[in-house]
Design a protein around this motif. Structure first.
Motif, PDB file in Angstrom:
ATOM      1  N   UNK A  21       0.852  -1.211   0.000  1.00  0.00           N
ATOM      2  CA  UNK A  21       0.000   0.000   0.000  1.00  0.00           C
ATOM      3  C   UNK A  21       0.880   1.251   0.000  1.00  0.00           C
ATOM      4  N   UNK A  22       1.935   1.219   0.839  1.00  0.00           N
ATOM      5  CA  UNK A  22       2.863   2.353   0.903  1.00  0.00           C
ATOM      6  C   UNK A  22       3.568   2.549  -0.438  1.00  0.00           C
ATOM      7  N   UNK A  23       3.938   1.440  -1.082  1.00  0.00           N
ATOM      8  CA  UNK A  23       4.586   1.515  -2.395  1.00  0.00           C
ATOM      9  C   UNK A  23       3.655   2.141  -3.428  1.00  0.00           C
ATOM     10  N   UNK A  24       2.393   1.748  -3.383  1.00  0.00           N
ATOM     11  CA  UNK A  24       1.403   2.284  -4.323  1.00  0.00           C
ATOM     12  C   UNK A  24       1.259   3.793  -4.163  1.00  0.00           C
ATOM     13  N   UNK A  25       1.344   4.266  -2.923  1.00  0.00           N
ATOM     14  CA  UNK A  25       1.243   5.710  -2.670  1.00  0.00           C
ATOM     15  C   UNK A  25       2.434   6.470  -3.257  1.00  0.00           C
ATOM     16  N   UNK A  26       3.613   5.837  -3.219  1.00  0.00           N
ATOM     17  CA  UNK A  26       4.811   6.469  -3.781  1.00  0.00           C
ATOM     18  C   UNK A  26       4.705   6.544  -5.303  1.00  0.00           C
ATOM     19  N   UNK A  27       4.099   5.517  -5.910  1.00  0.00           N
ATOM     20  CA  UNK A  27       3.961   5.489  -7.361  1.00  0.00           C
ATOM     21  C   UNK A  27       5.264   5.133  -8.040  1.00  0.00           C
ATOM     22  N   UNK A  28       5.503   5.703  -9.217  1.00  0.00           N
ATOM     23  CA  UNK A  28       6.651   5.335 -10.041  1.00  0.00           C
ATOM     24  C   UNK A  28       7.942   6.068  -9.704  1.00  0.00           C
ATOM     25  N   UNK A  30      14.637   6.678  -2.234  1.00  0.00           N
ATOM     26  CA  UNK A  30      15.267   5.795  -1.248  1.00  0.00           C
ATOM     27  C   UNK A  30      14.199   5.018  -0.487  1.00  0.00           C
ATOM     28  N   UNK A  31      13.086   5.696  -0.217  1.00  0.00           N
ATOM     29  CA  UNK A  31      11.974   5.065   0.502  1.00  0.00           C
ATOM     30  C   UNK A  31      11.435   3.875  -0.293  1.00  0.00           C
ATOM     31  N   UNK A  32      11.276   4.045  -1.595  1.00  0.00           N
ATOM     32  CA  UNK A  32      10.768   2.975  -2.459  1.00  0.00           C
ATOM     33  C   UNK A  32      11.725   1.780  -2.433  1.00  0.00           C
ATOM     34  N   UNK A  33      13.029   2.051  -2.544  1.00  0.00           N
ATOM     35  CA  UNK A  33      14.051   1.002  -2.511  1.00  0.00           C
ATOM     36  C   UNK A  33      13.986   0.256  -1.176  1.00  0.00           C
ATOM     37  N   UNK A  34      13.845   0.985  -0.076  1.00  0.00           N
ATOM     38  CA  UNK A  34      13.764   0.376   1.257  1.00  0.00           C
ATOM     39  C   UNK A  34      12.533  -0.524   1.372  1.00  0.00           C
ATOM     40  N   UNK A  35      11.376  -0.018   0.889  1.00  0.00           N
ATOM     41  CA  UNK A  35      10.137  -0.798   0.956  1.00  0.00           C
ATOM     42  C   UNK A  35      10.262  -2.093   0.151  1.00  0.00           C
ATOM     43  N   UNK A  36      10.849  -1.990  -1.044  1.00  0.00           N
ATOM     44  CA  UNK A  36      11.020  -3.180  -1.886  1.00  0.00           C
ATOM     45  C   UNK A  36      11.941  -4.206  -1.228  1.00  0.00           C
ATOM     46  N   UNK A  37      13.000  -3.728  -0.566  1.00  0.00           N
ATOM     47  CA  UNK A  37      13.922  -4.629   0.156  1.00  0.00           C
ATOM     48  C   UNK A  37      13.198  -5.312   1.314  1.00  0.00           C
ATOM     49  N   UNK A  38      12.392  -4.528   2.054  1.00  0.00           N
ATOM     50  CA  UNK A  38      11.627  -5.087   3.179  1.00  0.00           C
ATOM     51  C   UNK A  38      10.666  -6.172   2.689  1.00  0.00           C
ATOM     52  N   UNK A  39      10.025  -5.939   1.543  1.00  0.00           N
ATOM     53  CA  UNK A  39       9.092  -6.928   0.977  1.00  0.00           C
ATOM     54  C   UNK A  39       9.843  -8.200   0.597  1.00  0.00           C
ATOM     55  N   UNK A  40      11.006  -8.051  -0.037  1.00  0.00           N
ATOM     56  CA  UNK A  40      11.815  -9.219  -0.426  1.00  0.00           C
ATOM     57  C   UNK A  40      12.224 -10.038   0.799  1.00  0.00           C
ATOM     58  N   UNK A  41      12.593  -9.343   1.875  1.00  0.00           N
ATOM     59  CA  UNK A  41      13.003 -10.016   3.103  1.00  0.00           C
ATOM     60  C   UNK A  41      11.823 -10.810   3.695  1.00  0.00           C
TER      61      UNK A  41
END
Length: 162
Positions: A112-119, A123-134
């Motif tokens: 949901x947070x990623x969707x709010x950031x959009x395209x 750094x926040x987007x990169x962090x969220x994607x890493x957290x999801x992968x983990x």
């Protein structure tokens, strides 16, 4: 009524929760899974379906299409061996069920947070994607444990999905 959705053709498990606001049939390129009433949480089922183990299973049991896509339609999804949990017994399986739900909830929240950031690349987007992968990797480990997958089998699964 919450249900699970997946593209009918995909290169890997790509399941998500549908809210029931829109009803889509298989002809729209989307397959909808409506669960019978079961004691396990829909988010547990979602975690299993998106795991590397189940992705590996579907890919090995469905035809391959151009571009390396596989059929994620009802005839193939019906055969997925879903690990049922005895919710009446306090067991390691029940703990794993609850851990998977916690991690799925965290992933849904992060998405949901990623969707709010959009395209925008931030750094926040990169962090969220890493957290999801983990969290995805943690769910994979729990699913391997649940299905009794050995280290050797795990290597085969992980290698084939690269």
């Amino acid at each position: 009524l919450p249900h699970i959705l997946t593209p009918s053709l995909s290169d890997k498990s790509n399941f998500s929760i549908g809210t029931g606001d829109i009803f889509v049939t298989g002809t729209a390129g989307v397959t909808s899974i409506i669960l019978k009433p079961i004691p396990e949480s829909i988010n547990y089922i979602l975690g299993l379906l998106n795991s590397k183990l189940i992705s590996f299973y579907v890919i090995k049991h469905s035809p391959v299409f151009q571009g390396g896509y596989h059929k994620f339609s009802s005839n193939y999804l019906k055969k997925i061996p879903i690990k049922r949990i005895d919710m009446m017994n306090k067991s390691l399986e029940k703990e794993i069920h609850n851990d998977i739900i916690k991690n799925v909830n965290k992933i849904l929240n992060l998405n949901r947070q990623l969707a709010e950031i959009g395209d925008k690349q931030t750094d926040e987007k990169v962090r969220l994607e890493k957290d999801i992968q983990k969290l995805d990797a943690e769910i994979d480990e729990e699913v391997y444990k649940l299905y009794g997958i050995t280290e050797e089998e795990k290597k085969i699964i992980e290698e084939s999905l690269k």
